[in-house]
Design an enzyme around this catalytic site. Structure first.
Site, PDB file in Angstrom:
ATOM      1  N   LYS A  62     -19.839  70.770   3.317  1.00  0.00           N
ATOM      2  CA  LYS A  62     -21.159  70.260   2.926  1.00  0.00           C
ATOM      3  C   LYS A  62     -21.577  70.850   1.579  1.00  0.00           C
ATOM      4  CE  LYS A  62     -22.483  69.432   7.693  1.00  0.00           C
ATOM      5  NZ  LYS A  62     -23.087  69.898   8.931  1.00  0.00           N
ATOM      6  N   GLN A 106     -26.742  74.775  10.607  1.00  0.00           N
ATOM      7  CA  GLN A 106     -25.512  74.325  11.266  1.00  0.00           C
ATOM      8  C   GLN A 106     -25.584  74.635  12.762  1.00  0.00           C
ATOM      9  OE1 GLN A 106     -23.022  72.602   9.734  1.00  0.00           O
ATOM     10  NE2 GLN A 106     -22.037  72.371  11.725  1.00  0.00           N
ATOM     11  N   ASP A 129     -31.333  66.716   8.446  1.00  0.00           N
ATOM     12  CA  ASP A 129     -30.504  66.354   9.602  1.00  0.00           C
ATOM     13  C   ASP A 129     -31.234  65.339  10.493  1.00  0.00           C
ATOM     14  OD1 ASP A 129     -27.912  67.146   9.881  1.00  0.00           O
ATOM     15  OD2 ASP A 129     -28.361  69.081  10.823  1.00  0.00           O
TER      16      ASP A 129
END
Ligand code: NAP
Length: 291
Positions: A62, A106, A129
Site C-alpha cells: 500500500k 491494517q 477503508d
C-alpha cells in the site's frame, strides 16, 4: 441486464490491467490537486500493529503504491503489545493532523485491542477503508462517500467488463462488513436485484444458478462449483485461500470459465483492485476535505 453485447466466449477479467488504469487516473488527479494546493499532495497514514508477516507485506504494498501515484505515505509501526489506549491516542493525533487525508489501520489487530472501537475512532472524513458506521450508513442509504475498497473494486471490474447491474439478478455469497454487505448496497444502488447468501442459506447451489452476477466472498477454496454458474453469468471471485496448490479462489475457476460470460481469476482479479481503490479513496477524501 447482464453482459452488454452478449459475449459468447468467456472473458477472463484482467484485474491487474484495470488496477493499473485506476492508478493512472488517480496519479492524474493527484497532480491536479497538488497543483491547486501549493504542491501539497494528498497524504495517507498507515498504521500497523504487531509483526504479522502477511500484514507487513500488505502495508508495504500500500505504501509503495501510494508513493507510486505521487501521494505522501506516512507510516506508524507499533509493537505487538501496544495497548488500546496507545492506539486510540495515535488515531486522535492522525485525525487532528491536517497533513493526513486518509487513515488506514491494517486489520486484524492483536487480541488485546477492540477492533470496532479503533474503527469507530477514525474521523469518517479520513476513513479511506470505508469501515466506520457513518461510511457504512451513508452507503446503505444510497448516498455513499468513502466506500470499502474491495467491493468498490468489484464494481469497477464489472463496469470494465461491460456488465450492466441494472435489472440483473445479483447473488453475493458472504455477508461480511468488509465485502458482502457493502457490495450488496452497491449493487442495490446500481439497481440490481440482490440476494445475499451466508452459512445458513438453504440450497446455495440453486440460488447461485439464478445469478446473472455471481460474487463469491467466503474464504472457502472452490466452494462455488462450475455447475452452480448460469451460462453467460459474470463471476467475480473475491476469495483468497492459501492451499497446497497455491493461492486459489472461492470459485472452481477451471469449470466455471467454461460457462461464465466473464470471470475473474485468482490471483490477478479482485486482489489488485483493493489497493487501487484505496488510492482512489484517499484522493476523494483529500478533495472533499480541501473543498
Ligand atoms: P468473512 O468475514 O470470514 O466472511 C465470510 C462469509 O462467508 C460469512 O458471511 C459466512 O457466513 C460466509 N460463509 C462461510 N462459509 C459458507 C458456506 N459454506 N456457504 C455460504 N456462505 C458461507 O470473510 P471476508 O473478510 O468477507 O473475506 C472473504 C474472502 O475474501 C476471504 O477469502 C478473504 O481472504 C477474501 N478477501 C479478499 C480481498 C481481496 O482484496 N481480494 C479482500 C477481502 C477479503 P456467516 O455470516 O453465516 O458466517
Amino acid at each position: 441486464m447482464g453482459l452488454r453485447g452478449g459475449a459468447s466466449s468467456p472473458r477472463v477479467i484482467d484485474g491487474k490491467a484495470v488496477a493499473a488504469e485506476v492508478r493512472a487516473r488517480v496519479a492524474e488527479q493527484v497532480t491536479k490537486l497538488a497543483a491547486a494546493n501549493d504542491g501539497r499532495a494528498p497524504g495517507l497514514a498507515t498504521v500497523l500493529v504487531g509483526d504479522d508477516p502477511a500484514s507487513h507485506v500488505y502495508v508495504g504494498n500500500k505504501r509503495t503504491q501510494t508513493e507510486g501515484v505521487g501521494m505522501r505515505s506516512v507510516h506508524h509501526g507499533l509493537g505487538t503489545s501496544t495497548s488500546q489506549q496507545e492506539l486510540l491516542g495515535l488515531i486522535q493525533e492522525l485525525n487532528a493532523d491536517d497533513e493526513v487525508d486518509g487513515i488506514l489501520v491494517q486489520l486484524p489487530l492483536p487480541e488485546q485491542i477492540d477492533q470496532d472501537a479503533v474503527i469507530a475512532a477514525i474521523d469518517s472524513r479520513k476513513d479511506v477503508d470505508g469501515l466506520t458506521a457513518e461510511s457504512a450508513g451513508l452507503l446503505a442509504q444510497g448516498r455513499p462517500h468513502l466506500i470499502p475498497c474491495t467491493p468498490q473494486g468489484v464494481m469497477e471490474l464489472l463496469r470494465h467488463a461491460g456488465v450492466e447491474p441494472e435489472g440483473a439478478d445479483a447473488v453475493i455469497v458472504g455477508r461480511s462488513i468488509l465485502v458482502g454487505r457493502p457490495l450488496a448496497s452497491l449493487l442495490l444502488n446500481a439497481n440490481a436485484t440482490v440476494t445475499v447468501c451466508h452459512s445458513r442459506t438453504r440450497d446455495l447451489a440453486g440460488v447461485c444458478r439464478r445469478a446473472d452476477i455471481l460474487v463469491a466472498a467466503v474464504g472457502s477454496p472452490r466452494l462455488v462449483r462450475g455447475d452452480w454458474v448460469k451460462r453467460g453469468a459474470a463471476v467475480i471471485d473475491v476469495g483468497m485461500n492459501r492451499t497446497e496448490d497455491g493461492l486459489v479462489g472461492d470459485v472452481d475457476f477451471d469449470r466455471a470459465v467454461e460457462v461464465a460470460g466473464a470471470i475473474t481469476p485468482v490471483p490477478g482479479g479482485v486482489g489488485p483492485m483493493t489497493v487501487a481503490m484505496l488510492l482512489q479513496n484517499t484522493v476523494l477524501a483529500a478533495s472533499a476535505r480541501w473543498g
